[in-house]
Design a protein around this motif. Structure first.
Motif, PDB file in Angstrom:
ATOM      1  N   VAL A  26      37.171  45.733  21.516  1.00  0.00           N
ATOM      2  CA  VAL A  26      38.355  46.207  22.233  1.00  0.00           C
ATOM      3  C   VAL A  26      37.974  47.170  23.349  1.00  0.00           C
ATOM      4  CG1 VAL A  26      40.545  47.431  22.042  1.00  0.00           C
ATOM      5  CG2 VAL A  26      39.829  45.889  20.217  1.00  0.00           C
ATOM      6  N   TYR A  27      37.148  48.165  23.044  1.00  0.00           N
ATOM      7  CA  TYR A  27      36.787  49.144  24.081  1.00  0.00           C
ATOM      8  C   TYR A  27      36.045  48.487  25.251  1.00  0.00           C
ATOM      9  CZ  TYR A  27      35.138  53.294  26.469  1.00  0.00           C
ATOM     10  OH  TYR A  27      34.892  54.236  27.431  1.00  0.00           O
ATOM     11  N   PRO A  28      35.019  47.630  25.018  1.00  0.00           N
ATOM     12  CA  PRO A  28      34.351  46.986  26.167  1.00  0.00           C
ATOM     13  C   PRO A  28      35.312  46.173  27.036  1.00  0.00           C
ATOM     14  CG  PRO A  28      33.006  46.758  24.210  1.00  0.00           C
ATOM     15  CD  PRO A  28      34.312  47.314  23.754  1.00  0.00           C
ATOM     16  N   ILE A  29      36.256  45.449  26.394  1.00  0.00           N
ATOM     17  CA  ILE A  29      37.225  44.671  27.172  1.00  0.00           C
ATOM     18  C   ILE A  29      38.143  45.611  27.951  1.00  0.00           C
ATOM     19  CG2 ILE A  29      39.154  43.044  27.030  1.00  0.00           C
ATOM     20  CD1 ILE A  29      37.792  41.873  24.516  1.00  0.00           C
ATOM     21  N   GLY A  30      38.607  46.675  27.276  1.00  0.00           N
ATOM     22  CA  GLY A  30      39.452  47.665  27.954  1.00  0.00           C
ATOM     23  C   GLY A  30      38.716  48.351  29.083  1.00  0.00           C
ATOM     24  N   TRP A  31      37.434  48.630  28.866  1.00  0.00           N
ATOM     25  CA  TRP A  31      36.614  49.248  29.916  1.00  0.00           C
ATOM     26  C   TRP A  31      36.532  48.336  31.136  1.00  0.00           C
ATOM     27  CZ3 TRP A  31      32.125  47.884  32.448  1.00  0.00           C
ATOM     28  CH2 TRP A  31      31.494  48.891  33.190  1.00  0.00           C
ATOM     29  N   LEU A  32      36.350  47.042  30.896  1.00  0.00           N
ATOM     30  CA  LEU A  32      36.302  46.083  32.007  1.00  0.00           C
ATOM     31  C   LEU A  32      37.632  46.065  32.766  1.00  0.00           C
ATOM     32  CD1 LEU A  32      34.449  42.984  30.492  1.00  0.00           C
ATOM     33  CD2 LEU A  32      33.663  44.405  32.389  1.00  0.00           C
ATOM     34  N   ILE A  33      38.743  46.041  32.023  1.00  0.00           N
ATOM     35  CA  ILE A  33      40.065  46.014  32.664  1.00  0.00           C
ATOM     36  C   ILE A  33      40.254  47.246  33.534  1.00  0.00           C
ATOM     37  CG2 ILE A  33      42.554  46.143  32.240  1.00  0.00           C
ATOM     38  CD1 ILE A  33      42.044  44.529  29.651  1.00  0.00           C
ATOM     39  N   ASN A  34      39.959  48.414  32.968  1.00  0.00           N
ATOM     40  CA  ASN A  34      40.147  49.659  33.723  1.00  0.00           C
ATOM     41  C   ASN A  34      39.214  49.740  34.926  1.00  0.00           C
ATOM     42  OD1 ASN A  34      42.021  50.298  31.817  1.00  0.00           O
ATOM     43  ND2 ASN A  34      40.852  51.920  30.842  1.00  0.00           N
ATOM     44  N   THR A  35      37.957  49.333  34.734  1.00  0.00           N
ATOM     45  CA  THR A  35      36.974  49.395  35.820  1.00  0.00           C
ATOM     46  C   THR A  35      37.347  48.462  36.961  1.00  0.00           C
ATOM     47  OG1 THR A  35      35.211  49.949  34.245  1.00  0.00           O
ATOM     48  CG2 THR A  35      34.536  49.133  36.401  1.00  0.00           C
ATOM     49  N   PHE A  36      37.733  47.233  36.630  1.00  0.00           N
ATOM     50  CA  PHE A  36      38.149  46.281  37.671  1.00  0.00           C
ATOM     51  C   PHE A  36      39.413  46.773  38.375  1.00  0.00           C
ATOM     52  CE2 PHE A  36      35.731  42.734  35.439  1.00  0.00           C
ATOM     53  CZ  PHE A  36      34.823  42.580  36.469  1.00  0.00           C
ATOM     54  N   THR A  37      40.358  47.329  37.603  1.00  0.00           N
ATOM     55  CA  THR A  37      41.604  47.808  38.199  1.00  0.00           C
ATOM     56  C   THR A  37      41.327  48.906  39.225  1.00  0.00           C
ATOM     57  OG1 THR A  37      42.860  47.306  36.185  1.00  0.00           O
ATOM     58  CG2 THR A  37      43.848  48.855  37.728  1.00  0.00           C
ATOM     59  N   VAL A  38      40.480  49.857  38.853  1.00  0.00           N
ATOM     60  CA  VAL A  38      40.115  50.930  39.778  1.00  0.00           C
ATOM     61  C   VAL A  38      39.382  50.366  40.990  1.00  0.00           C
ATOM     62  CG1 VAL A  38      38.697  53.006  40.065  1.00  0.00           C
ATOM     63  CG2 VAL A  38      40.053  52.704  37.991  1.00  0.00           C
ATOM     64  N   GLY A  39      38.476  49.427  40.740  1.00  0.00           N
ATOM     65  CA  GLY A  39      37.696  48.837  41.825  1.00  0.00           C
ATOM     66  C   GLY A  39      38.539  48.045  42.808  1.00  0.00           C
ATOM     67  N   PHE A  40      39.615  47.436  42.321  1.00  0.00           N
ATOM     68  CA  PHE A  40      40.467  46.613  43.192  1.00  0.00           C
ATOM     69  C   PHE A  40      41.604  47.399  43.841  1.00  0.00           C
ATOM     70  CE2 PHE A  40      39.004  42.901  40.479  1.00  0.00           C
ATOM     71  CZ  PHE A  40      38.219  42.357  41.484  1.00  0.00           C
ATOM     72  N   GLY A  41      41.699  48.691  43.563  1.00  0.00           N
ATOM     73  CA  GLY A  41      42.730  49.468  44.250  1.00  0.00           C
ATOM     74  C   GLY A  41      43.393  50.556  43.454  1.00  0.00           C
ATOM     75  N   GLY A  42      43.123  50.635  42.155  1.00  0.00           N
ATOM     76  CA  GLY A  42      43.675  51.738  41.379  1.00  0.00           C
ATOM     77  C   GLY A  42      44.756  51.323  40.414  1.00  0.00           C
ATOM     78  N   ALA A  43      45.023  52.229  39.431  1.00  0.00           N
ATOM     79  CA  ALA A  43      45.951  51.931  38.348  1.00  0.00           C
ATOM     80  C   ALA A  43      47.390  51.775  38.822  1.00  0.00           C
ATOM     81  CB  ALA A  43      45.871  53.033  37.289  1.00  0.00           C
ATOM     82  N   GLY A  44      47.706  52.311  39.999  1.00  0.00           N
ATOM     83  CA  GLY A  44      49.076  52.206  40.487  1.00  0.00           C
ATOM     84  C   GLY A  44      49.367  50.902  41.201  1.00  0.00           C
ATOM     85  N   SER A  45      48.367  50.050  41.355  1.00  0.00           N
ATOM     86  CA  SER A  45      48.524  48.800  42.098  1.00  0.00           C
ATOM     87  C   SER A  45      48.650  47.620  41.138  1.00  0.00           C
ATOM     88  CB  SER A  45      47.326  48.583  43.032  1.00  0.00           C
ATOM     89  OG  SER A  45      47.339  47.275  43.573  1.00  0.00           O
ATOM     90  N   GLY A  46      49.806  46.962  41.165  1.00  0.00           N
ATOM     91  CA  GLY A  46      50.019  45.803  40.309  1.00  0.00           C
ATOM     92  C   GLY A  46      49.083  44.654  40.631  1.00  0.00           C
ATOM     93  N   TRP A  47      48.783  44.470  41.926  1.00  0.00           N
ATOM     94  CA  TRP A  47      47.880  43.379  42.316  1.00  0.00           C
ATOM     95  C   TRP A  47      46.461  43.660  41.837  1.00  0.00           C
ATOM     96  CZ3 TRP A  47      50.036  39.045  43.505  1.00  0.00           C
ATOM     97  CH2 TRP A  47      51.303  39.041  44.079  1.00  0.00           C
TER      98      TRP A  47
END
Length: 510
Positions: free
Chosen positions: A258-279
């Motif tokens: 769970v943590y590695p998958i969650g880490w990937l989700i959070n890392t990609f989200t930040v890399g693509f524009g941040g947690a506030g960006s739905g895209w």
């Protein structure tokens, strides 16, 4: 397959499922996280201003003092505007308690509580109450009808309203709230019948605990403000979680997957524009889905290939079944059918057990992906076309007021659900459609009741699984609907590629 083997594999699958369900869906929310969330949900009734004029400007044209109040905080130059409208969740609790015939506290009590707590917060911040300003206090304020958490002492220390006792280092929820409530009662500035009763105190605590239990998005790889909490949808501070925290405090599978998958989700989200960006969130889910499905394909490649070969061999199996039309009633034909079918599988190096092994592996991984998406702090903020990916599709579609508000994301949720359902239907039925198309090329040698019975069982099993997936996609977080949509498209592509490779024309030997 022997009956004992089937039972053993079934028990193993159930045990794996039980372990996965208990270990993959545990909450990453610490006690401090919960206290921050509680304050975001129930932050009190007062807004603070530096001038009386600013506070009075918040009063509606027609009002009563039982619903709205303006006053000065004792011992300070700060003024407050107070109303239950300032805290939607508290207002909701008050209304529900009244319907349950439970006496509720007055606005006067809540004002005294907030101002008493404010003095404690100012002490925590080591500031002077007589010189403190509204800007320093901060807190939740409405601007153009939108609630925002402004930086200040209340943002930094507001969570102590629910965290601990009257000492900052304690780690209990609601003890501080009870302490402050008792202190307000002792002041004698509020009539006894305007203070909370024991019934209301128990009801209030139960309602908030029930509310907070539904919030699980605390898997944050960096400390920050996430989520949309309370009726005002306020972001709150969520602490950083390490991999070690997941192993120690959440569970074995949470640490393992769970943590590695969650880490990937959070890392990609930040890399693509941040947690506030739905895209950014959407792209993160897309990439994580492709990574997870590719890894699953590599781990179960042999088993998946075996299952694909079995599907491709169904026309050959149909020929064998046609030779023994009475196999469902004649033991000799039944034995011969089993022997020839087993020989066919052995000739093509196929193990029928492999498809079951794939299911046993896939189920806990799916639960872990669900746990990661449900727990991801990065997915709890922002929205895409109005839809927050931490919300369930069902909660959006069944909230009837959403249908009158195009910005609520209701149409996004509907389209996502339809696409996900359609893609899953194609992904699960495509192998059967391809096998059926191949069978049409084979001359019928006779009708086999056993074959018909087996085909019907397979169809019903597929339909039941499909119905379960669609139901869960409707009920669980929207992010999982995106995962299933992308995963289904991945499966369709995998099935078509496998079919083309296995049915490509063989080169003739010279």
């Amino acid at each position: 397959m022997k009956k004992g083997t089937k039972i053993g594999l079934g028990i193993a699958a159930l045990l794996m499922g039980a372990v996965a369900l208990s270990g993959c869906t545990n909450s990453f929310c610490s006690v401090v996280d919960k206290a921050h969330i509680l304050y975001g949900i129930e932050h009190g009734v007062c807004e603070y201003y530096d001038t009386e004029e600013a506070a009075l400007a918040r009063l509606p044209e027609a009002y009563s003092e039982s619903d709205y109040r303006v006053g000065q905080v004792a011992g300070s130059n700060v003024y407050y505007f107070a109303s239950l409208d300032n805290c939607k969740n508290l207002q909701k609790i008050q209304t529900a308690a009244t319907k349950s015939s439970i006496a509720t506290p007055s606005l006067t009590y809540y004002i005294e509580f907030d101002n008493y707590f404010l003095k404690t917060v100012v002490e925590f911040a080591e500031a002077d109450m007589s010189t403190v300003t509204a800007e320093q206090i901060g807190g939740v304020k409405y601007v153009d009808g939108e609630a925002k958490m402004y930086p200040g002492f209340l943002e930094d220390y507001g969570f102590y309203k629910f965290y601990g006792t009257n000492e900052k280092e304690s780690k209990k929820l609601f003890e501080n709230w009870k302490y402050f409530s008792n202190e307000v009662r002792k002041l004698g500035t509020v009539a006894i019948d305007e203070c909370p009763t024991l019934d209301y105190t128990a009801y209030y605590e139960k309602q908030l605990k029930n509310t907070i239990s539904s919030y699980r998005s605390c898997l944050a790889t960096s400390e920050g403000y996430y989520g949309k909490y309370g009726g005002e949808e306020i972001e709150v501070l969520i602490s950083e979680k390490s991999w070690g925290y997941a192993w120690k405090n959440v569970g074995f599978l949470s640490g393992l997957l769970v943590y590695p998958i969650g880490w990937l989700i959070n890392t990609f989200t930040v890399g693509f524009g941040g947690a506030g960006s739905g895209w950014a969130q959407l792209l993160a889910i897309l990439f994580v889905t492709l990574i997870v499905r590719t890894l699953m394909l590599l781990v179960t490649f042999k088993q998946t290939t075996s299952a694909s070969k079995m599907q491709e061999l169904q026309p050959e199996v149909a020929k064998i079944q046609a030779k023994y039309p009475n196999s469902n009633t004649n033991n000799y034909e039944k034995q011969r059918l089993a022997q020839e079918t087993q020989a066919l599988y052995k000739k093509h190096k196929i193990n029928p057990f492999m498809s079951i092994i794939v299911m046993i592996v896939q189920f806990p991984i799916f639960i872990c992906v669900w746990g990661a998406m449900q727990g991801s702090a990065a997915l709890s903020s922002g929205s895409i076309l109005g839809l927050n990916l931490s919300q369930s599709i069902s909660s959006v579609l069944t909230t009837w007021s959403n249908w009158r508000d195009p910005s609520s994301g209701v149409w996004t949720a509907l389209v996502l659900f339809l696409l996900m359902s359609g893609a899953q239907t194609v992904a699960m039925l495509l192998p059967q459609w391809l096998a059926k198309a191949k069978k049409k090329k084979i001359a019928k040698l006779g009708r086999n009741p056993a074959q018909k019975e087996s085909d019907n069982k397979t169809k019903w099993f597929t339909y039941i699984m499909l119905a379960m997936i669609i139901f869960m996609g409707f009920s669980l977080v929207s992010a999982l609907g995106v995962y299933w949509l992308v995963g289904a498209l991945f499966s369709v592509a995998q099935t078509l590629i496998t079919h083309l490779v296995m049915n490509r024309p063989k080169k003739s030997k010279k």
